[in-house]
Enzyme design. Structure first.
Site, PDB file in Angstrom:
ATOM      1  N   HIS A 126      35.791  37.020  45.048  1.00 33.70           N
ATOM      2  CA  HIS A 126      36.917  36.531  45.392  1.00 33.70           C
ATOM      3  C   HIS A 126      37.289  36.621  47.006  1.00 33.70           C
ATOM      4  O   HIS A 126      36.994  37.736  47.336  1.00 33.70           O
ATOM      5  CB  HIS A 126      38.133  36.675  44.810  1.00 33.70           C
ATOM      6  CG  HIS A 126      38.085  36.226  43.403  1.00 33.70           C
ATOM      7  ND1 HIS A 126      38.575  37.099  42.380  1.00 33.70           N
ATOM      8  CD2 HIS A 126      37.742  34.993  42.880  1.00 33.70           C
ATOM      9  CE1 HIS A 126      38.531  36.274  41.216  1.00 33.70           C
ATOM     10  NE2 HIS A 126      38.001  35.154  41.522  1.00 33.70           N
ATOM     11  N   GLY A 127      37.320  35.553  47.673  1.00 31.35           N
ATOM     12  CA  GLY A 127      37.405  35.700  49.287  1.00 31.35           C
ATOM     13  C   GLY A 127      38.452  36.585  49.690  1.00 31.35           C
ATOM     14  O   GLY A 127      38.003  37.227  50.699  1.00 31.35           O
ATOM     15  N   GLU A 129      39.165  39.243  48.390  1.00 32.11           N
ATOM     16  CA  GLU A 129      39.333  40.495  48.098  1.00 32.11           C
ATOM     17  C   GLU A 129      38.021  41.406  48.551  1.00 32.11           C
ATOM     18  O   GLU A 129      37.054  41.320  48.017  1.00 32.11           O
ATOM     19  CB  GLU A 129      39.070  40.358  46.349  1.00 32.11           C
ATOM     20  CG  GLU A 129      40.429  39.986  45.766  1.00 32.11           C
ATOM     21  CD  GLU A 129      40.103  39.733  44.280  1.00 32.11           C
ATOM     22  OE1 GLU A 129      38.935  40.143  43.478  1.00 32.11           O
ATOM     23  OE2 GLU A 129      41.030  38.952  43.794  1.00 32.11           O
ATOM     24  N   ASN A 187      34.758  32.832  39.987  1.00 34.33           N
ATOM     25  CA  ASN A 187      34.748  33.776  38.642  1.00 34.33           C
ATOM     26  C   ASN A 187      35.217  32.709  37.502  1.00 34.33           C
ATOM     27  O   ASN A 187      35.490  33.152  36.421  1.00 34.33           O
ATOM     28  CB  ASN A 187      35.378  34.861  38.807  1.00 34.33           C
ATOM     29  CG  ASN A 187      35.070  35.840  37.641  1.00 34.33           C
ATOM     30  OD1 ASN A 187      33.902  35.751  37.214  1.00 34.33           O
ATOM     31  ND2 ASN A 187      35.906  36.751  37.373  1.00 34.33           N
ATOM     32  N   ARG A 188      35.382  31.405  37.768  1.00 39.30           N
ATOM     33  CA  ARG A 188      35.782  30.503  36.677  1.00 39.30           C
ATOM     34  C   ARG A 188      34.423  29.263  36.731  1.00 39.30           C
ATOM     35  O   ARG A 188      34.617  28.228  36.123  1.00 39.30           O
ATOM     36  CB  ARG A 188      37.122  29.803  36.932  1.00 39.30           C
ATOM     37  CG  ARG A 188      38.266  30.607  37.042  1.00 39.30           C
ATOM     38  CD  ARG A 188      38.710  31.126  35.723  1.00 39.30           C
ATOM     39  NE  ARG A 188      39.812  32.308  36.097  1.00 39.30           N
ATOM     40  CZ  ARG A 188      39.694  33.466  36.558  1.00 39.30           C
ATOM     41  NH1 ARG A 188      38.662  34.033  36.910  1.00 39.30           N
ATOM     42  NH2 ARG A 188      40.961  34.286  36.747  1.00 39.30           N
ATOM     43  N   HIS A 227      36.186  43.830  42.451  1.00 43.36           N
ATOM     44  CA  HIS A 227      37.529  42.777  42.598  1.00 43.36           C
ATOM     45  C   HIS A 227      38.618  43.805  43.338  1.00 43.36           C
ATOM     46  O   HIS A 227      38.465  44.971  43.352  1.00 43.36           O
ATOM     47  CB  HIS A 227      37.893  42.080  41.441  1.00 43.36           C
ATOM     48  CG  HIS A 227      36.967  41.138  41.102  1.00 43.36           C
ATOM     49  ND1 HIS A 227      37.266  39.687  41.069  1.00 43.36           N
ATOM     50  CD2 HIS A 227      35.750  41.314  40.529  1.00 43.36           C
ATOM     51  CE1 HIS A 227      36.043  38.876  40.634  1.00 43.36           C
ATOM     52  NE2 HIS A 227      35.281  39.939  40.386  1.00 43.36           N
ATOM     53  N   GLU A 309      38.230  46.366  39.067  1.00 41.58           N
ATOM     54  CA  GLU A 309      39.250  46.325  39.962  1.00 41.58           C
ATOM     55  C   GLU A 309      39.448  47.494  40.722  1.00 41.58           C
ATOM     56  O   GLU A 309      39.816  48.553  40.085  1.00 41.58           O
ATOM     57  CB  GLU A 309      40.644  45.753  39.423  1.00 41.58           C
ATOM     58  CG  GLU A 309      40.538  44.688  38.399  1.00 41.58           C
ATOM     59  CD  GLU A 309      40.536  43.367  39.177  1.00 41.58           C
ATOM     60  OE1 GLU A 309      40.772  43.514  40.352  1.00 41.58           O
ATOM     61  OE2 GLU A 309      40.061  42.241  38.480  1.00 41.58           O
TER      62      GLU A 309
END
Ligand SMILES: *[C@@H]1O[C@H](CO)[C@@H](O)[C@H](O)[C@H]1NC(C)=O
Ligand SMILES: *[C@@H]1O[C@H](CO)[C@@H](O)[C@H](O)[C@H]1NC(C)=O
Ligand SMILES: *[C@@H]1O[C@H](CO)[C@@H](O)[C@H](O)[C@H]1NC(C)=O
Ligand SMILES: *[C@@H]1O[C@H](CO)[C@@H](O)[C@H](O)[C@H]1NC(C)=O
Ligand SMILES: *[C@@H]1O[C@H](CO)[C@@H](O)[C@H](O)[C@H]1NC(C)=O
Ligand SMILES: *[C@@H]1O[C@H](CO)[C@@H](O)[C@H](O)[C@H]1NC(C)=O
Ligand SMILES: *[C@@H]1O[C@H](CO)[C@@H](O)[C@H](O)[C@H]1NC(C)=O
Ligand SMILES: [Zn+2]
Length: 494
Positions: A126-127, A129, A187-188, A227, A309
């Site tokens: 994710h950009g 993160e 991630n989807r 993440h 995470e």
């Protein structure tokens, strides 16, 4: 019959590592050991140098202190030069806006195919993160600087092919948003087992396709993506069949819980989470998601992947990065090392000619198959320690074999030698398949000759004889003197 020669080595190693691994007390020791902190000073120097440049470009904002995409590319290339004898830099493709997706491979034989397991870390999916991409550069430099000093690092470099993709989403990073340049959440974007709306591979984002092709190229045993936004180690399944939020475990639930716990318990304080028991969570129990990379890895690539995470704050002040690195350092190292400190590893051979077989390994009671490599017939099966596992090796055209192992406190090396399936009339000692094929083709050849004109046949024989004579004079024909693998060292044969 299970002999564990490697086990002894690992046990010794493990004993010597106990002080520096899982215990949190020792982590604290690491935290204020100025000696160790100095080891990554070269890495941080590079970073700070680059930091000044990005500061010139951007005004005071969130990105301050974080590497820009150009900085990252430079840091990776500089690393490749500084650490050239245990690393290799390569690209798996480009982002929508054309940034190369650069990977650092770390191994004592980078780029060479070996019978060793491969592990990957992917950051910045994710950009927004960005902590992961910084951590992976810290990790690479730490491995390089301590390869000759630290037994854990040595273990990793010598026994694993570790691949680091610091940024899967450089466009999202420069736009400071979650999705990529097309605003798609990567991630989807993977094919999903329960939602079939995006099964067409050509309609995937280039970043997603790059990952999918990468996994067809390299057989990864395990991996993790980094993440931000929480502090927990998340494991499959990420989605549930009925789309409800509930615990939905995959066949390897035990192995995944063990794997996720290695990360959380090696972390500074992940395991003391109040929200997640032990600092780990099943994905669907936390919140179900579809099209994720984690489930796709497990289903389609034979790779056990975690989603980590690593900080509550997605984009913390860059001054916190060295602390975040220290909080995550032992986790990142121990997770990779767990690949060789546990599980079953070995090779599959043919009893006929000793050649390696790309067979399959399953474990009774776990509906999951791991395949062996084509070149070496090697397999690597991550498993949680447990009293007994029945391991089954299969290969089309061969008789399956199984054996029981005890996986209490260390890895087991287990080789299989499979017998070809013998046809009804095949002789007992010979390789039935080879025998059949040979006699069949010889028969056909003779029939063909008798059907042809004898003159042509005769001329052909003369020409052939002449050529053979020439060939014999000019070359010294070499035959293999031994069966390459039959006599090699083996810990277990079943
Ligand atoms: C390490 O840091 C902790 C907490 O910051 C402190 O209590 C401890 O005394 C320090 N240990 C050493 C050896 O400096
Ligand atoms: C750091 O860099 C200097 C020179 O740039 C080099 O002499 C030194 O060995 C490096 N230290 C480590 C730990 O790699
Ligand atoms: C890498 O270089 C170091 C120092 O030059 C050397 O000691 C080490 O053996 C090399 N490692 C490999 C895998 O070649
Ligand atoms: C872990 O430590 C960090 C930094 O001290 C703190 O912000 C965070 O709340 C802690 N998390 C847990 C789960 O203890
Ligand atoms: C980051 O922290 C430093 C030092 O604590 C502070 O000077 C700086 O203003 C902070 N930057 C941001 C963007 O909050
Ligand atoms: C095993 O998993 C496959 C999917 O990978 C599924 O089709 C099959 O029904 C499962 N078998 C059992 C016995 O659960
Ligand atoms: C393991 O082998 C035994 C005998 O060799 C056989 O009876 C058994 O069914 C096998 N188990 C599996 C899971 O293949
Ligand atoms: Zn994320």
């Amino acid at each position: 019959m299970v002999m564990k020669t490697k086990l002894l080595f690992f046990l010794l190693l493990f004993a010597s590592l106990i002080s520096s691994s899982l215990a949190k007390g020792s982590l604290q020791q690491t935290l204020n050991s100025s000696e160790k902190f100095d080891d990554c000073s070269n890495a941080s120097r590079t970073r700070h140098l680059l930091e000044d440049e990005s500061r010139a470009q951007t005004s005071v904002d969130l990105a301050q202190g974080y590497m820009s995409n150009d900085d990252l590319e430079r840091a990776i290339k500089e690393f490749g030069q500084r650490c050239s004898n245990i690393s290799r830099i390569y690209s798996i493709g480009n982002s929508v806006n054309g940034f190369p997706l650069l990977v650092i491979e770390i191994s004592d034989k980078p780029g060479e195919e070996e019978s060793k397991p491969a592990f990957k870390y992917i950051g910045n999916v994710h950009g927004d993160e960005p902590v992961g991409r910084e951590l992976l550069i810290f990790l690479a430099n730490w491995l390089c600087d301590n390869y000759l000093k630290d037994p854990l690092v040595k273990l990793i470099v010598e026994n694993v092919h570790l691949h680091l993709l610091p940024s899967m989403n450089p466009d999202g990073y420069s736009l400071r948003k979650r999705g990529n340049a097309n605003n798609i959440d990567l991630n989807r974007d993977f094919p999903d087992q329960f939602v079939s709306i995006n099964d067409d591979e050509d309609s995937r984002q280039p970043e997603t396709r790059a990952i999918m092709n990468w996994l067809r190229d390299i057989r990864f045993t395990a991996s993790a993506t980094l993440h931000g936004g929480a502090l927990v180690a998340n494991y499959p399944w990420d989605g549930s069949e009925d789309k409800r939020t509930k615990y939905y475990g995959c066949p390897d639930d035990d192995a995944f819980r063990f794997m996720a716990s290695i990360y959380s318990h090696s972390h500074y304080n992940m395991s003391s989470s109040k929200e997640f028991l032990g600092g780990i969570t099943n994905g669907a129990e936390w919140y179900p998601l579809y099209g994720g990379m984690q489930d796709w890895n497990y289903i389609h690539a034979g790779c056990l992947e975690l989603t980590l995470e690593v900080s509550d704050n997605k984009w913390p002040n860059a001054t916190e990065l060295p602390i975040l690195w220290r909080y995550n350092k032992m986790s990142l190292l121990n997770l990779v090392a767990s690949l060789v400190k546990t599980g079953v590893h070995g090779r599959i051979y043919s009893s006929g000619d000793g050649r390696p077989l790309p067979g399959s390994i399953t474990v009774s009671g776990i509906n999951y198959t791991v395949t062996a490599g084509k070149t070496f017939g090697d397999y690597h099966r991550f498993l949680a320690p447990r009293d007994k596992y029945e391991v089954v090796a299969t290969m089309p055209g061969y008789k399956s074999k199984n054996t029981t192992i005890w996986l209490d406190d260390g890895p087991v090396t287990l080789d299989f030698v499979l017998d070809p399936e013998v046809s009804v009339k095949g002789s007992v000692l010979q390789n039935a398949c080879d025998c059949d094929c040979n006699s069949k083709s010889t028969q056909e050849f003779v029939q063909f000759l008798w059907g042809a004109h004898l003159e042509v046949f005769f001329i052909l024989i003369v020409i052939l004889g002449f050529l053979l004579l020439l060939f014999k004079r000019r070359t010294k024909v070499k035959f293999p003197t031994s069966r390459p693998l039959a006599g090699s060292k083996r810990t277990v044969e079943v």
